[in-house]
Design an enzyme around this catalytic site. Sequence first.
Site, PDB file in Angstrom:
ATOM      1  N   ASP A   9       8.252  11.500 -19.277  1.00 31.78           N
ATOM      2  CA  ASP A   9       8.428  10.378 -20.198  1.00 31.78           C
ATOM      3  C   ASP A   9       7.489   9.235 -19.827  1.00 31.78           C
ATOM      4  O   ASP A   9       7.196   9.012 -18.653  1.00 31.78           O
ATOM      5  CB  ASP A   9       9.889   9.898 -20.139  1.00 31.78           C
ATOM      6  N   GLY A  10       7.043   8.525 -20.839  1.00 26.44           N
ATOM      7  CA  GLY A  10       6.249   7.321 -20.598  1.00 26.44           C
ATOM      8  C   GLY A  10       4.819   7.368 -21.107  1.00 26.44           C
ATOM      9  O   GLY A  10       4.059   6.427 -20.884  1.00 26.44           O
TER      10      GLY A  10
ATOM     11  N   TRP B 198       2.440   4.085 -21.460  1.00 28.23           N
ATOM     12  CA  TRP B 198       1.190   4.101 -20.691  1.00 28.23           C
ATOM     13  C   TRP B 198       0.037   3.675 -21.594  1.00 28.23           C
ATOM     14  O   TRP B 198      -0.793   2.857 -21.209  1.00 28.23           O
ATOM     15  CB  TRP B 198       0.946   5.505 -20.129  1.00 28.23           C
TER      16      TRP B 198
ATOM     17  N   ARG C 110      -1.320   6.110 -28.939  1.00 26.00           N
ATOM     18  CA  ARG C 110      -0.342   6.961 -28.238  1.00 26.00           C
ATOM     19  C   ARG C 110      -0.927   8.330 -27.897  1.00 26.00           C
ATOM     20  O   ARG C 110      -0.607   8.913 -26.869  1.00 26.00           O
ATOM     21  CB  ARG C 110       0.891   7.191 -29.129  1.00 26.00           C
TER      22      ARG C 110
ATOM     23  N   ASN D 192      12.371  15.445 -30.891  1.00 21.34           N
ATOM     24  CA  ASN D 192      11.035  14.856 -31.057  1.00 21.34           C
ATOM     25  C   ASN D 192      10.468  15.051 -32.470  1.00 21.34           C
ATOM     26  O   ASN D 192       9.505  14.388 -32.853  1.00 21.34           O
ATOM     27  CB  ASN D 192      10.044  15.421 -30.028  1.00 21.34           C
TER      28      ASN D 192
ATOM     29  N   LEU E   6      19.713  11.717 -19.294  1.00 18.81           N
ATOM     30  CA  LEU E   6      19.224  13.100 -19.297  1.00 18.81           C
ATOM     31  C   LEU E   6      18.604  13.515 -20.624  1.00 18.81           C
ATOM     32  O   LEU E   6      17.842  14.481 -20.683  1.00 18.81           O
ATOM     33  CB  LEU E   6      20.360  14.071 -18.941  1.00 18.81           C
ATOM     34  N   SER E   7      18.935  12.785 -21.695  1.00 18.79           N
ATOM     35  CA  SER E   7      18.340  13.078 -22.998  1.00 18.79           C
ATOM     36  C   SER E   7      18.384  14.562 -23.379  1.00 18.79           C
ATOM     37  O   SER E   7      17.378  15.127 -23.815  1.00 18.79           O
ATOM     38  CB  SER E   7      16.893  12.560 -23.047  1.00 18.79           C
TER      39      SER E   7
HETATM   40  C1  IPE Z   1       6.804  11.554 -23.427  1.00 16.40           C
HETATM   41  O1  IPE Z   1       6.256  10.292 -23.648  1.00 16.40           O
HETATM   42  C2  IPE Z   1       6.070  12.621 -24.167  1.00 16.40           C
HETATM   43  C3  IPE Z   1       6.834  13.402 -25.141  1.00 16.40           C
HETATM   44  C4  IPE Z   1       8.034  13.189 -25.587  1.00 16.40           C
HETATM   45  C5  IPE Z   1       6.161  14.541 -25.711  1.00 16.40           C
HETATM   46  P1  IPE Z   1       6.804   9.351 -24.799  1.00 16.40           P
HETATM   47  O2  IPE Z   1       5.986   9.594 -26.011  1.00 16.40           O
HETATM   48  O3  IPE Z   1       8.274   9.532 -24.950  1.00 16.40           O
HETATM   49  O4  IPE Z   1       6.462   7.935 -24.192  1.00 16.40           O
HETATM   50  P2  IPE Z   1       7.274   6.567 -24.353  1.00 16.40           P
HETATM   51  O5  IPE Z   1       8.717   6.844 -24.020  1.00 16.40           O
HETATM   52  O6  IPE Z   1       7.098   6.114 -25.760  1.00 16.40           O
HETATM   53  O7  IPE Z   1       6.622   5.660 -23.365  1.00 16.40           O
HETATM   54 MG    MG Z   2       9.924   8.473 -24.300  1.00 17.09          MG
END
Ligand code: IPE
Ligand code: MG
Length: 213
Positions: free
Chosen positions: A2-3, A7, A15, A50, A168-169
């Site tokens: 995650d993140g 980032w 993104r 997702n 834990l999502s």
């Molecule tokens: C995780 O990063 C990647 C996937 C779910 C594929 P995110 O896209 O959830 O990143 P944030 O949570 O917006 O920072």
């Molecule tokens: Mg995320």
Amino acid sequence: MDGNGRWAKKRALPRAVGHQRGVEAVRRLVRALEPTGLECLTLYAFSSENWKRPDEEVDDLMNLMRRFIRSDLPEFVANKVKLKIIGDWQSLAPDIVAMLEDALAQTANGNQTLAVALNYGAQHEIARAAAKAAASGAVSIETIAAHLDTADLPPLDLLIRTSGEIRLSNFLLWQAAYAEMIFVDTLWPDFEPAHLMQALDDFARRERRYGGR
Ligand code: IPE
Ligand code: MG
């Protein structure tokens, strides 16, 4: 993992760049797998939730997956990394399913497992396993576990979540019953093999009691 989005946001980048750098973090980690002696590393790559993201981002993620398999499969084979996919991956785009089937066949003789959760949600996994257990005539912890996507994987010992979120999502809910958990603030694209080593070190110092004393 995650993140990626945060980032990229921190750097005023799209993104998609965050996801791209996330793939590079995966590559670094897989390359560093052998000396850890880990039997299995499972990565949560795409959750069944997702799909709620904008189409463009979902497309980016699917295309990254295509490119990653194409570019890194030979390395997996050479390094004896055995691919395993959990989740409803058979309902992904047909070309991805075909690529994954080929990747599974090509890596079948590997000795360290890289499990990738694709279109994965733990509640659905448990419901599917329970239905299969019921159809087989015996619902028990053992028969449900035997029908989970992870039935042929070793027990989950350690679960690491990046990016500072403490939940834990819908990941490996059943398997996490006695897993140790480590939550780190590191955003996934910044996650280095050293972070994994640190987590393994922390794990080794934990006392596991499984409800005993
Ligand atoms: C995780 O990063 C990647 C996937 C779910 C594929 P995110 O896209 O959830 O990143 P944030 O949570 O917006 O920072
Ligand atoms: Mg995320």
